[in-house]
Design a protein around this motif. Structure first.
Motif, mmCIF file in Angstrom:
data_model
loop_
_atom_site.group_PDB
_atom_site.id
_atom_site.type_symbol
_atom_site.label_atom_id
_atom_site.label_comp_id
_atom_site.label_asym_id
_atom_site.label_seq_id
_atom_site.Cartn_x
_atom_site.Cartn_y
_atom_site.Cartn_z
ATOM 1 N N LYS A 2 0.803 -1.231 0.000
ATOM 2 C CA LYS A 2 0.000 0.000 0.000
ATOM 3 C C LYS A 2 0.834 1.278 0.000
ATOM 4 C CE LYS A 2 -4.194 -1.844 2.178
ATOM 5 N NZ LYS A 2 -5.211 -1.622 3.228
ATOM 6 N N GLY A 3 2.032 1.214 0.549
ATOM 7 C CA GLY A 3 2.878 2.399 0.608
ATOM 8 C C GLY A 3 2.374 3.465 1.563
ATOM 9 N N THR A 4 1.557 3.075 2.545
ATOM 10 C CA THR A 4 1.022 4.052 3.492
ATOM 11 C C THR A 4 1.904 4.217 4.730
ATOM 12 O OG1 THR A 4 -0.347 2.282 4.437
ATOM 13 C CG2 THR A 4 -1.364 3.724 2.783
ATOM 14 N N ILE A 5 2.876 3.344 4.879
ATOM 15 C CA ILE A 5 3.825 3.414 5.991
ATOM 16 C C ILE A 5 5.237 3.372 5.421
ATOM 17 C CG2 ILE A 5 4.742 2.157 8.005
ATOM 18 C CD1 ILE A 5 1.910 1.279 8.657
ATOM 19 N N ALA A 6 6.122 4.181 6.011
ATOM 20 C CA ALA A 6 7.508 4.244 5.544
ATOM 21 C C ALA A 6 8.452 3.800 6.655
ATOM 22 C CB ALA A 6 7.861 5.664 5.108
ATOM 23 N N PRO A 7 9.515 3.066 6.321
ATOM 24 C CA PRO A 7 10.509 2.710 7.330
ATOM 25 C C PRO A 7 11.130 3.964 7.931
ATOM 26 C CG PRO A 7 10.818 1.422 5.324
ATOM 27 C CD PRO A 7 9.830 2.501 4.999
ATOM 28 N N ASN A 25 4.189 7.148 9.440
ATOM 29 C CA ASN A 25 3.159 7.289 8.432
ATOM 30 C C ASN A 25 3.814 7.876 7.185
ATOM 31 O OD1 ASN A 25 1.238 9.568 7.166
ATOM 32 N ND2 ASN A 25 0.016 7.784 7.754
ATOM 33 N N ALA A 26 3.498 7.335 6.013
ATOM 34 C CA ALA A 26 4.214 7.714 4.793
ATOM 35 C C ALA A 26 4.093 9.206 4.494
ATOM 36 C CB ALA A 26 3.701 6.894 3.618
ATOM 37 N N GLU A 27 2.904 9.775 4.676
ATOM 38 C CA GLU A 27 2.720 11.202 4.410
ATOM 39 C C GLU A 27 3.507 12.041 5.404
ATOM 40 O OE1 GLU A 27 1.811 14.605 2.618
ATOM 41 O OE2 GLU A 27 1.351 12.594 1.831
#
Length: 319
Positions: A111-116, A261-263
């Motif tokens: 989903k790409g909604t969370i980033a390391p 959170n990715a954003e």
């Protein structure tokens, strides 16, 4: 933990949790309305129910507020629901994750909604432990193949005539029921209910010099108060824990990770940059954890004491 163990940290909450390994119910509805708010100088952090994670959040919160001028809200969420909250923007960051490959694949990769957010700098390890005083009396007890011989020592009213393997919260990621079954051990997993309750039981056993076998993890300040020796389980090999029902190997050693959170990771400004750089040692974490859980210092005061005495460590996180 492994393919694994917190609302603003008041002294009362810290005392109740005593605290990595995780909370009671899904508390995502407590999420701050400010999480992910455009232009708002507010950060919302997920805080897990074990003291190591509380120490992470306490220090991060103190520096965000006193050095960077942010308002910090904290939300208590169990381990897996925390990923959902992070994906939805209900919280901005998880500072200590012990390994959730299914959630990582779903939210980071697919989903790409969370980033390391990078390494926390602390390596975690779960295992089975007996008190060192017992290991000295019976040196062979530290080999899992000899545990059945000693099962009578560990019987309790809760273990149904079998040896008791003491676990913490049922919400923690644990392979223990599968391990007991697959290794054909004469033991019953008994949940204390929380890390705080488990610590209370361990300390009582130790005070009376009674035998106990417990699921436990490092880093954890309790080792300084109750020396424990690990029981050697069958060696961990990559993939041996892939099927939760068939696990028959030890827990791996896990470099603990942060997730954003990715954003927020992209637009969170100095707060996001700071959290990505936040990285400390097991010794640092244990220093703060011991103040919170054992010395009953309020988390913000424990954080202040650590910050005041370690400027060379945290100033790098602000650059």
């Amino acid at each position: 933990m492994i393919t694994v163990r917190r609302t603003t940290l008041t002294a009362a909450v810290a005392a109740l949790a005593l605290t990595c390994g995780c909370g009671a119910a899904d508390m995502t509805r407590q999420a701050s309305p400010f999480a992910g708010a455009q232009g708002a100088k507010t950060v919302t952090l997920s805080v897990q129910s074990w003291v190591g994670a509380q120490a992470d959040v306490a220090v991060a919160q103190y520096l965000l507020e006193h050095e960077l001028g942010y308002r910090v809200d904290t939300v208590q969420v169990d381990e897996v629901p925390a990923w959902d909250a992070l994906s939805q923007g209900r919280v901005d960051a998880i500072l200590e994750d012990w390994g959730h490959p299914e959630q990582e694949k779903r939210y980071v990769q697919d989903k790409g909604t969370i980033a390391p957010g990078g390494d926390l700098g602390v390596s975690g390890h779960i295992g089975w432990f007996v008190p060192t005083y017992l290991a000295k009396q019976h040196p062979d007890i530290t080999d899992w193949r000899n545990l059945d011989k000693y099962a009578p020592l560990f019987r309790t009213a809760e273990s149904g005539g079998k040896g008791q393997l003491l676990d913490g919260s049922p919400s923690y990621v644990t392979n223990d029921k599968a391990l007991v079954k697959n290794l054909k051990l004469d033991y019953q997993v008994v949940f204390a209910g929380s890390e705080a309750a488990q610590i209370t039981q361990i300390k009582q056993f130790a005070k009376e010099k009674k035998p106990f076998l417990t699921y436990w993890y490092a880093p954890q300040w309790l080792f300084e108060k109750v020396p424990m020796t690990e029981v050697r389980l069958p060696p961990y090999r990559e993939g041996c824990d892939a099927d939760a029902a068939k696990v028959a190997c030890a827990y791996p050693r896990t470099p603990l990770q942060k997730y954003l959170n990715a954003e927020f990771s992209k637009s969170g400004g100095r707060a996001a940059a700071f959290l990505k750089k936040f990285k400390w040692t097991t010794q640092d974490q244990n220093e703060v954890s011991l103040m919170i859980a054992d010395q009953k210092t309020a988390p913000d005061q424990a954080a202040k004491k650590w910050v005041d005495s370690h400027p060379a460590v945290w100033r790098k996180w602000l650059s």
